[in-house]
Design a protein around this motif. Structure first.
Motif, PDB file in Angstrom:
ATOM      1  N   GLY A 180       0.673  -1.167  -0.020  1.00 43.75           N
ATOM      2  CA  GLY A 180       0.119   0.087   0.230  1.00 43.75           C
ATOM      3  C   GLY A 180       0.902   1.120  -0.088  1.00 43.75           C
ATOM      4  N   PRO A 181       1.612   1.374   0.770  1.00 51.73           N
ATOM      5  CA  PRO A 181       2.643   2.724   1.202  1.00 51.73           C
ATOM      6  C   PRO A 181       3.610   3.180   0.104  1.00 51.73           C
ATOM      7  CG  PRO A 181       3.053   1.259   2.896  1.00 51.73           C
ATOM      8  CD  PRO A 181       2.070   0.466   2.062  1.00 51.73           C
ATOM      9  N   LEU A 182       3.717   1.933  -0.934  1.00 50.15           N
ATOM     10  CA  LEU A 182       4.939   1.993  -1.755  1.00 50.15           C
ATOM     11  C   LEU A 182       4.562   2.695  -2.944  1.00 50.15           C
ATOM     12  CD1 LEU A 182       6.129  -1.551  -1.610  1.00 50.15           C
ATOM     13  CD2 LEU A 182       6.998   0.338   0.095  1.00 50.15           C
ATOM     14  N   ASP A 183       5.490   3.271  -3.848  1.00 54.37           N
ATOM     15  CA  ASP A 183       5.267   4.018  -5.107  1.00 54.37           C
ATOM     16  C   ASP A 183       5.011   2.965  -6.106  1.00 54.37           C
ATOM     17  OD1 ASP A 183       7.863   3.482  -6.623  1.00 54.37           O
ATOM     18  OD2 ASP A 183       8.569   4.061  -4.619  1.00 54.37           O
ATOM     19  N   ALA A 184       4.359   3.473  -7.045  1.00 57.94           N
ATOM     20  CA  ALA A 184       3.855   2.575  -8.338  1.00 57.94           C
ATOM     21  C   ALA A 184       4.785   1.667  -8.932  1.00 57.94           C
ATOM     22  CB  ALA A 184       3.302   3.351  -9.227  1.00 57.94           C
ATOM     23  N   GLN A 185       6.196   1.845  -8.914  1.00 60.67           N
ATOM     24  CA  GLN A 185       7.269   1.227  -9.449  1.00 60.67           C
ATOM     25  C   GLN A 185       7.572   0.053  -8.821  1.00 60.67           C
ATOM     26  OE1 GLN A 185       7.306   4.537 -10.156  1.00 60.67           O
ATOM     27  NE2 GLN A 185       6.684   4.250 -12.185  1.00 60.67           N
ATOM     28  N   THR A 186       7.876   0.548  -7.387  1.00 57.99           N
ATOM     29  CA  THR A 186       8.258  -0.486  -6.258  1.00 57.99           C
ATOM     30  C   THR A 186       7.350  -1.284  -6.211  1.00 57.99           C
ATOM     31  OG1 THR A 186       9.458   1.384  -5.388  1.00 57.99           O
ATOM     32  CG2 THR A 186       9.289  -0.655  -3.849  1.00 57.99           C
ATOM     33  N   ARG A 187       6.027  -0.861  -6.210  1.00 58.18           N
ATOM     34  CA  ARG A 187       4.790  -2.196  -6.188  1.00 58.18           C
ATOM     35  C   ARG A 187       4.884  -3.209  -7.085  1.00 58.18           C
ATOM     36  NH1 ARG A 187      -0.500   0.910  -3.877  1.00 58.18           N
ATOM     37  NH2 ARG A 187      -1.436  -1.272  -4.282  1.00 58.18           N
ATOM     38  N   GLN A 188       5.229  -2.735  -8.230  1.00 55.04           N
ATOM     39  CA  GLN A 188       5.182  -3.708  -9.439  1.00 55.04           C
ATOM     40  C   GLN A 188       6.566  -4.961  -9.342  1.00 55.04           C
ATOM     41  OE1 GLN A 188       5.268  -2.331 -13.362  1.00 55.04           O
ATOM     42  NE2 GLN A 188       3.213  -1.369 -12.909  1.00 55.04           N
ATOM     43  N   ILE A 189       7.648  -4.125  -8.601  1.00 56.96           N
ATOM     44  CA  ILE A 189       8.822  -5.064  -8.605  1.00 56.96           C
ATOM     45  C   ILE A 189       8.380  -5.869  -7.459  1.00 56.96           C
ATOM     46  CG2 ILE A 189      11.013  -4.764  -7.705  1.00 56.96           C
ATOM     47  CD1 ILE A 189      11.307  -2.236  -8.970  1.00 56.96           C
ATOM     48  N   MET A 190       7.796  -5.431  -6.367  1.00 50.33           N
ATOM     49  CA  MET A 190       7.330  -6.202  -5.217  1.00 50.33           C
ATOM     50  C   MET A 190       6.461  -7.324  -5.546  1.00 50.33           C
ATOM     51  SD  MET A 190       9.020  -5.481  -2.535  1.00 50.33           S
ATOM     52  CE  MET A 190       7.910  -6.215  -1.048  1.00 50.33           C
ATOM     53  N   GLY A 191       5.613  -6.869  -6.533  1.00 52.86           N
ATOM     54  CA  GLY A 191       4.471  -7.923  -6.922  1.00 52.86           C
ATOM     55  C   GLY A 191       5.110  -9.043  -7.575  1.00 52.86           C
ATOM     56  N   ASN A 192       6.053  -8.690  -8.646  1.00 57.82           N
ATOM     57  CA  ASN A 192       6.699  -9.617  -9.277  1.00 57.82           C
ATOM     58  C   ASN A 192       7.680 -10.620  -8.487  1.00 57.82           C
ATOM     59  OD1 ASN A 192       6.038  -9.440 -12.075  1.00 57.82           O
ATOM     60  ND2 ASN A 192       7.139  -7.553 -12.484  1.00 57.82           N
ATOM     61  N   MET A 193       8.320 -10.051  -7.505  1.00 56.50           N
ATOM     62  CA  MET A 193       9.051 -10.855  -6.311  1.00 56.50           C
ATOM     63  C   MET A 193       7.927 -11.793  -5.792  1.00 56.50           C
ATOM     64  SD  MET A 193      11.075  -9.525  -3.354  1.00 56.50           S
ATOM     65  CE  MET A 193      12.604  -8.996  -4.465  1.00 56.50           C
ATOM     66  N   LEU A 194       6.984 -11.144  -5.404  1.00 58.66           N
ATOM     67  CA  LEU A 194       6.059 -12.084  -4.516  1.00 58.66           C
ATOM     68  C   LEU A 194       5.377 -13.207  -5.510  1.00 58.66           C
ATOM     69  CD1 LEU A 194       3.962 -12.548  -2.038  1.00 58.66           C
ATOM     70  CD2 LEU A 194       2.389 -11.057  -3.248  1.00 58.66           C
ATOM     71  N   LEU A 195       5.230 -13.114  -6.786  1.00 59.88           N
ATOM     72  CA  LEU A 195       4.809 -13.927  -7.775  1.00 59.88           C
ATOM     73  C   LEU A 195       5.883 -14.911  -7.799  1.00 59.88           C
ATOM     74  CD1 LEU A 195       2.314 -12.503 -10.279  1.00 59.88           C
ATOM     75  CD2 LEU A 195       1.781 -13.770  -8.251  1.00 59.88           C
ATOM     76  N   ASP A 196       7.074 -14.535  -7.873  1.00 61.23           N
ATOM     77  CA  ASP A 196       7.994 -15.626  -7.931  1.00 61.23           C
ATOM     78  C   ASP A 196       8.314 -16.514  -6.841  1.00 61.23           C
ATOM     79  OD1 ASP A 196       8.869 -14.673 -10.477  1.00 61.23           O
ATOM     80  OD2 ASP A 196      10.409 -13.463  -9.960  1.00 61.23           O
ATOM     81  N   LEU A 197       8.254 -15.914  -5.664  1.00 58.02           N
ATOM     82  CA  LEU A 197       8.411 -16.472  -4.504  1.00 58.02           C
ATOM     83  C   LEU A 197       7.030 -17.612  -4.321  1.00 58.02           C
ATOM     84  CD1 LEU A 197       9.533 -13.903  -2.095  1.00 58.02           C
ATOM     85  CD2 LEU A 197      10.893 -15.920  -2.880  1.00 58.02           C
ATOM     86  N   TRP A 198       6.133 -17.105  -4.768  1.00 58.65           N
ATOM     87  CA  TRP A 198       4.786 -17.994  -4.648  1.00 58.65           C
ATOM     88  C   TRP A 198       4.861 -18.941  -5.717  1.00 58.65           C
ATOM     89  CZ3 TRP A 198       0.558 -18.326  -8.018  1.00 58.65           C
ATOM     90  CH2 TRP A 198      -0.677 -19.046  -7.572  1.00 58.65           C
ATOM     91  N   ASN A 199       5.501 -18.900  -6.832  1.00 55.94           N
ATOM     92  CA  ASN A 199       5.367 -19.899  -7.792  1.00 55.94           C
ATOM     93  C   ASN A 199       6.171 -21.030  -7.359  1.00 55.94           C
ATOM     94  OD1 ASN A 199       3.985 -19.711  -9.980  1.00 55.94           O
ATOM     95  ND2 ASN A 199       5.006 -17.873 -10.810  1.00 55.94           N
ATOM     96  N   ALA A 200       7.560 -20.542  -6.747  1.00 52.47           N
ATOM     97  CA  ALA A 200       8.440 -21.572  -6.179  1.00 52.47           C
ATOM     98  C   ALA A 200       7.805 -22.552  -5.054  1.00 52.47           C
ATOM     99  CB  ALA A 200       9.720 -20.848  -5.665  1.00 52.47           C
ATOM    100  N   GLU A 201       7.180 -21.910  -4.149  1.00 50.27           N
ATOM    101  CA  GLU A 201       6.508 -22.997  -3.185  1.00 50.27           C
ATOM    102  C   GLU A 201       4.936 -22.164  -3.074  1.00 50.27           C
ATOM    103  OE1 GLU A 201       8.896 -23.471   0.579  1.00 50.27           O
ATOM    104  OE2 GLU A 201      10.075 -21.888  -0.560  1.00 50.27           O
ATOM    105  N   ARG A 202       4.081 -23.069  -3.678  1.00 47.78           N
ATOM    106  CA  ARG A 202       2.687 -22.510  -3.742  1.00 47.78           C
ATOM    107  C   ARG A 202       2.281 -22.637  -2.164  1.00 47.78           C
ATOM    108  NH1 ARG A 202      -0.052 -21.747  -9.250  1.00 47.78           N
ATOM    109  NH2 ARG A 202       1.992 -21.419 -10.321  1.00 47.78           N
ATOM    110  N   LYS A 203       1.865 -21.495  -1.873  1.00 45.47           N
ATOM    111  CA  LYS A 203       0.931 -21.459  -0.436  1.00 45.47           C
ATOM    112  C   LYS A 203      -0.300 -20.774  -0.947  1.00 45.47           C
ATOM    113  CE  LYS A 203       5.198 -20.343   1.672  1.00 45.47           C
ATOM    114  NZ  LYS A 203       5.292 -21.523   2.011  1.00 45.47           N
ATOM    115  N   ALA A 204      -1.154 -21.086   0.015  1.00 50.07           N
ATOM    116  CA  ALA A 204      -2.673 -20.321   0.080  1.00 50.07           C
ATOM    117  C   ALA A 204      -2.504 -18.959   0.327  1.00 50.07           C
ATOM    118  CB  ALA A 204      -3.508 -20.933   0.924  1.00 50.07           C
TER     119      ALA A 204
END
Lengths: 282, 268
Positions: A180-204
């Motif tokens: 929420g509090p991050l700027d738009a670019q950082t949000r996208q980077i964080m989102g991609n990082m989250l998806l990568d980590l989640w893809n590696a180990e799928r959690k609910a």
């Protein structure tokens, strides 16, 4: 809500593919003057094991209270919370929670912040720190291990928070507007990082956000909540966009736009309603 | 450059004050200007002279008489601080975790804290004699409440999010104490460290002043008893330098122990 309603989870009906099953949840707060405020009412929601569910709703619709109920930090006034088929009592030990507000321990360095979850679980401190360093590497913060939270940027702090939660390998990941509090670019980077980590180990994942685009880009399923008080789930959409996804690229896809338009038209009325209620004199 | 300028101005203040004192107490205003008789604007009988004060102080250090008294005052201050801070931390922690207890004792804590400590000094002298312990006790009553209130606040004001996070990370009550409440309380305690050490010294000196056989307070009191103004000022000078030195040590300790805290200037 179509076939999404959840059967009551009484004895023998446990379905273990359901990481989280909320049924008939009502959460009521009592104010200081004794007045009652119902945040959410009649919420049925289930999250399958390994499923990424985004919960979207206007500000103040009680999205966070649903996460708190799932985490066991808050006992719902009515309804049941079941985790992998078992009714939840006390804290949810299988869940990791990434909070919206600053939740790192300011007196611990980044590596100690990440290691603490293992340390309190009895892991040898040396090993805990080694694994914490490994996790800091995975979120791209190897060089910042010895920094204290105030020496990190907002996005870096969120990454430390993510590592802090994931190092304990929770089966369920609860995220309350984490970017929420991050700027738009950082949000996208964080989102991609989250998806990568989640893809590696799928959690609910239960991912609360007020940003519909972010929700569609990340999730398998988007759940829309109505305006509060006593907000309910007013609709849910399956997001069939192919994975792995790149958050910044997927926003250009026609399928993304079609979904966005469809969901937004449903959400718009609720947002307007939410604003109207907020502007009415109490 | 800015630092040098600041230091220059700070020294200038001292120089001006001492110069005013020096000339006021050594140069007579000639007769007929303000009054019939020639007189000192700052009568040396009441104000002494800076030179005399420095000479006396130098002599005290040179002959070594002052060291013993400094040592006693330092010991009393240290004991008062350690005992008072330990008590404040323990009780502060305890009260913050047991709301009922805190509520029951609340009016009594306020009452005890509102009491001017000077009135306790004779009682302590009666109970504990004229040795160091009556002074330590007086310092403890001052230090205890400062640390107590700060630790209590520190434990109560842990961010609810940090607390929720700690619990979600699997911390037990014991872990919370060690990893959350304790560091938080320590920060608050350190923020009061300067005040607490200062009060420990006040307790020691006031106690000595009211009845003792050694210490800086005792020396000042003795000098006052014989109208030895030079001795009083010399005692005050030693006390002031002593306080500044202790404060520097406290600052160093504080910087060491709270590296994780953001500084106003921003060190990142």
């Amino acid at each position: 809500m179509g076939g999404a309603s959840v059967a009551p989870l009484h004895a023998g009906e446990a379905r273990h593919s359901r990481a989280v099953a909320l049924s008939g949840i009502r959460i009521t707060f009592t104010g200081r003057g004794g007045e009652q405020f119902t945040a959410v009412e009649g919420v049925d929601l289930h999250v399958a094991d390994g499923e990424f569910v985004a919960i979207v709703g206007p500000t103040g619709c009680g999205k966070s209270t649903l996460l708190n109920a799932t985490a066991g930090l808050l006992v719902p006034s009515a309804g049941t919370v079941a985790i992998f088929g078992e009714p939840l009592s006390g804290l949810n030990r299988r869940a990791g929670y990434l909070f919206q507000a600053e939740a790192l321990f300011p007196w611990k360095s980044a590596v100690d912040n990440v290691a603490i979850g293992l340390e309190v679980a009895g892991t040898d401190p040396g090993e805990a720190r080694a694994r914490a360093r490994d996790w800091l590497g995975r979120v791209g913060l190897s060089a910042f291990a010895e920094r204290y939270p105030h020496q990190l940027s907002g996005g870096q702090r969120k990454r430390v928070g993510l590592a802090q939660v994931l190092i304990r390998d929770p089966k369920i990941l609860l995220m309350d507007e984490p970017f929420g509090p991050l700027d738009a670019q950082t949000r996208q980077i964080m989102g991609n990082m989250l998806l990568d980590l989640w893809n590696a180990e799928r959690k609910a994942v239960m991912f609360v956000t007020h940003d519909l685009e972010e929700a569609i880009a990340l999730a398998d399923r988007v759940v829309i909540m109505g305006a509060g008080p006593a907000s309910r789930i007013i609709g849910e959409w399956r997001i069939g966009l192919p994975r792995p996804r790149d958050i910044s690229e997927i926003r250009m896809e026609p399928a993304f736009h079609a979904l966005h338009r469809e969901i937004w038209s449903a959400l718009r009325d609720e947002v307007v309603k939410g604003y109207r209620q907020a502007e009415e004199p109490a | 450059m800015k630092r040098a300028r600041l230091l220059f101005l700070q020294v200038l203040v001292a120089v001006v004050l001492i110069a005013v004192w020096h000339f006021g107490s050594t140069v007579k205003v000639p007769a007929g200007i303000v009054s019939q008789k020639a007189f000192y604007p700052l009568d040396p009988f009441f104000f002494s002279t800076p030179l005399a004060v420095f000479q006396r102080t130098w002599r005290d250090f040179y002959t070594g008489v002052i060291w013993y008294h400094l040592g006693i005052t330092l010991l009393e201050t240290a004991l008062a601080f350690v005992i008072g801070a330990a008590g404040g931390v323990l009780v502060g922690f305890w009260f913050a975790r047991k709301q009922m207890l805190a509520a029951v004792f609340d009016p009594y804590v306020k009452m005890a804290n509102a009491l001017p400590r000077v009135v306790l000094a004779p009682i302590f002298a009666l109970w504990l004699g004229l040795g160091i312990w009556s002074k330590v006790a007086l310092g403890v009553t001052l230090v205890f409440f400062i640390v107590f209130f700060n630790v209590y606040q520190g434990v109560k004001e842990v961010s609810p999010t940090v607390l929720a996070n700690a619990r979600m990370l699997g911390m037990s009550e014991r872990h919370l104490m060690r990893h959350v409440y304790w560091p938080s309380a320590l920060t608050w305690m350190f923020s009061s460290l300067h005040t607490a050490v200062g009060f420990a010294l006040v307790g020691a000196v006031v106690g000595e002043y009211l009845g003792s056989a050694a210490g800086l307070g005792y020396r000042i009191h003795q000098a006052e008893g014989v109208f030895d103004v030079t001795g009083v000022f010399s005692g005050m000078l030693v006390l002031a330098v002593f306080v500044i030195l202790i404060d520097a040590v406290v600052t160093a300790v504080e910087n060491r122990l709270t590296v994780w805290r953001p500084t106003a200037a921003g060190q990142s």
